[in-house]
Design a protein around this motif. Structure first.
Motif, PDB file in Angstrom:
ATOM      1  N   UNK A 105      11.101   0.698  30.485  1.00  0.00           N
ATOM      2  CA  UNK A 105      10.709  -0.762  31.123  1.00  0.00           C
ATOM      3  C   UNK A 105       9.545  -1.324  30.272  1.00  0.00           C
ATOM      4  N   UNK A 106       9.405  -2.759  30.335  1.00  0.00           N
ATOM      5  CA  UNK A 106       8.422  -3.285  29.795  1.00  0.00           C
ATOM      6  C   UNK A 106       7.768  -4.439  30.893  1.00  0.00           C
ATOM      7  N   UNK A 107       6.658  -4.807  30.501  1.00  0.00           N
ATOM      8  CA  UNK A 107       5.872  -5.784  31.634  1.00  0.00           C
ATOM      9  C   UNK A 107       6.228  -7.323  30.706  1.00  0.00           C
ATOM     10  N   UNK A 108       6.515  -8.232  31.670  1.00  0.00           N
ATOM     11  CA  UNK A 108       6.820  -9.569  31.227  1.00  0.00           C
ATOM     12  C   UNK A 108       6.441 -10.706  32.275  1.00  0.00           C
ATOM     13  N   UNK A 109       6.126 -11.806  31.542  1.00  0.00           N
ATOM     14  CA  UNK A 109       5.786 -13.006  32.371  1.00  0.00           C
ATOM     15  C   UNK A 109       6.562 -14.063  31.685  1.00  0.00           C
ATOM     16  N   UNK A 110       6.955 -15.022  32.651  1.00  0.00           N
ATOM     17  CA  UNK A 110       7.757 -16.045  32.385  1.00  0.00           C
ATOM     18  C   UNK A 110       6.967 -17.361  33.095  1.00  0.00           C
ATOM     19  N   UNK A 111       6.291 -18.119  32.346  1.00  0.00           N
ATOM     20  CA  UNK A 111       5.351 -19.170  32.697  1.00  0.00           C
ATOM     21  C   UNK A 111       5.856 -20.300  32.418  1.00  0.00           C
ATOM     22  N   UNK A 112       5.903 -21.184  33.488  1.00  0.00           N
ATOM     23  CA  UNK A 112       6.391 -22.735  33.672  1.00  0.00           C
ATOM     24  C   UNK A 112       5.223 -23.734  33.152  1.00  0.00           C
ATOM     25  N   UNK A 138      13.888  -4.165  31.855  1.00  0.00           N
ATOM     26  CA  UNK A 138      14.565  -3.228  31.242  1.00  0.00           C
ATOM     27  C   UNK A 138      15.240  -3.804  30.015  1.00  0.00           C
ATOM     28  N   UNK A 139      15.504  -5.044  30.128  1.00  0.00           N
ATOM     29  CA  UNK A 139      16.258  -5.771  29.189  1.00  0.00           C
ATOM     30  C   UNK A 139      16.059  -7.108  29.348  1.00  0.00           C
ATOM     31  N   UNK A 140      16.016  -7.995  28.003  1.00  0.00           N
ATOM     32  CA  UNK A 140      15.652  -9.482  28.067  1.00  0.00           C
ATOM     33  C   UNK A 140      16.600  -9.926  26.946  1.00  0.00           C
ATOM     34  N   UNK A 141      17.256 -11.109  27.466  1.00  0.00           N
ATOM     35  CA  UNK A 141      18.075 -11.994  26.537  1.00  0.00           C
ATOM     36  C   UNK A 141      17.419 -13.325  26.558  1.00  0.00           C
ATOM     37  N   UNK A 142      17.255 -14.022  25.493  1.00  0.00           N
ATOM     38  CA  UNK A 142      16.558 -15.507  25.473  1.00  0.00           C
ATOM     39  C   UNK A 142      17.495 -16.295  24.665  1.00  0.00           C
ATOM     40  N   UNK A 143      17.746 -17.502  24.790  1.00  0.00           N
ATOM     41  CA  UNK A 143      18.457 -18.401  24.163  1.00  0.00           C
ATOM     42  C   UNK A 143      17.368 -18.875  22.770  1.00  0.00           C
ATOM     43  N   UNK A 157      17.296  -7.884  32.791  1.00  0.00           N
ATOM     44  CA  UNK A 157      17.570  -6.515  33.993  1.00  0.00           C
ATOM     45  C   UNK A 157      16.311  -6.324  34.406  1.00  0.00           C
ATOM     46  N   UNK A 158      16.038  -6.373  35.737  1.00  0.00           N
ATOM     47  CA  UNK A 158      14.825  -5.935  36.316  1.00  0.00           C
ATOM     48  C   UNK A 158      14.616  -4.524  36.595  1.00  0.00           C
ATOM     49  N   UNK A 159      13.662  -4.079  37.166  1.00  0.00           N
ATOM     50  CA  UNK A 159      13.557  -2.572  37.280  1.00  0.00           C
ATOM     51  C   UNK A 159      14.289  -1.808  38.010  1.00  0.00           C
ATOM     52  N   UNK A 160      15.169  -2.629  39.040  1.00  0.00           N
ATOM     53  CA  UNK A 160      16.349  -2.122  39.752  1.00  0.00           C
ATOM     54  C   UNK A 160      17.579  -2.004  39.111  1.00  0.00           C
ATOM     55  N   UNK A 161      17.774  -2.453  37.835  1.00  0.00           N
ATOM     56  CA  UNK A 161      18.883  -2.578  37.033  1.00  0.00           C
ATOM     57  C   UNK A 161      19.658  -3.619  37.556  1.00  0.00           C
ATOM     58  N   UNK A 162      19.185  -4.545  38.096  1.00  0.00           N
ATOM     59  CA  UNK A 162      20.050  -5.890  38.476  1.00  0.00           C
ATOM     60  C   UNK A 162      19.664  -6.810  37.339  1.00  0.00           C
ATOM     61  N   UNK A 163      20.892  -7.542  37.077  1.00  0.00           N
ATOM     62  CA  UNK A 163      20.640  -8.797  35.979  1.00  0.00           C
ATOM     63  C   UNK A 163      20.534  -9.962  36.655  1.00  0.00           C
ATOM     64  N   UNK A 164      19.321 -10.710  36.386  1.00  0.00           N
ATOM     65  CA  UNK A 164      19.041 -12.098  36.997  1.00  0.00           C
ATOM     66  C   UNK A 164      19.178 -13.000  35.845  1.00  0.00           C
ATOM     67  N   UNK A 165      19.311 -14.189  36.155  1.00  0.00           N
ATOM     68  CA  UNK A 165      19.498 -15.360  35.267  1.00  0.00           C
ATOM     69  C   UNK A 165      18.720 -16.619  35.860  1.00  0.00           C
TER      70      UNK A 165
END
Length: 137
Positions: free
Chosen positions: A3-10, A21-26, A53-61
């Motif tokens: 895993x890794x730490x991430x922040x998404x800031x608007x 756990x995983x990240x995909x960006x356009x 993919x969050x720490x629980x293995x769930x993909x979020x979009x």
């Protein structure tokens, strides 16, 4: 999976802060993926669908606007003008913005105005795709 730490800031708040756990960006060159221990980099983000993919293995979009991503020392920082979860998207408003952007692109305006309209259209299309689920396999 590591895993890794991430922040998404608007522009006006923190959209997400947590473990991934995983990240995909356009990006302009297509989708760009990040896993734990990724090399340091900075990459431009274009309007589209960001998935992780969050720490629980769930993909979020989320639908995101233009921005940038920095990976440094195993941590990810994403700065975007706006980000929305699918359930936050008002389809009537998005369809109106899409129509206005298409109309603006048809006008004989400056290159700058055309580029702004084109960016608005891309953002509207990504929001429609994520809300309708058209991007899924």
């Amino acid at each position: 999976m590591k895993e890794f730490n991430a922040k998404i800031i608007e522009a006006d708040n923190t959209f997400y802060s947590g473990v991934m756990q995983s990240l995909v960006v356009p990006t302009i060159d297509g989708e760009y993926g990040v896993l734990a221990n990724h090399q340091n980099l900075v990459v431009a983000i274009i309007p589209g669908i960001l998935r992780f993919m969050d720490e629980n293995g769930e993909w979020l979009e989320a639908s995101v606007s233009d921005g940038m991503m920095r990976v440094e020392d195993g941590e990810v920082l994403i700065l975007v003008d706006s980000a929305e979860w699918p359930d936050e998207i008002d389809m009537e408003r998005v369809r109106q913005k899409e129509a206005a952007a298409r109309e603006a692109m048809l006008q004989k305006n400056s290159v700058r105005e055309y580029t702004l309209a084109e960016a608005s259209l891309k953002r509207a299309i990504s929001r429609i795709r994520i809300k309708d689920g058209d991007h899924l396999g």
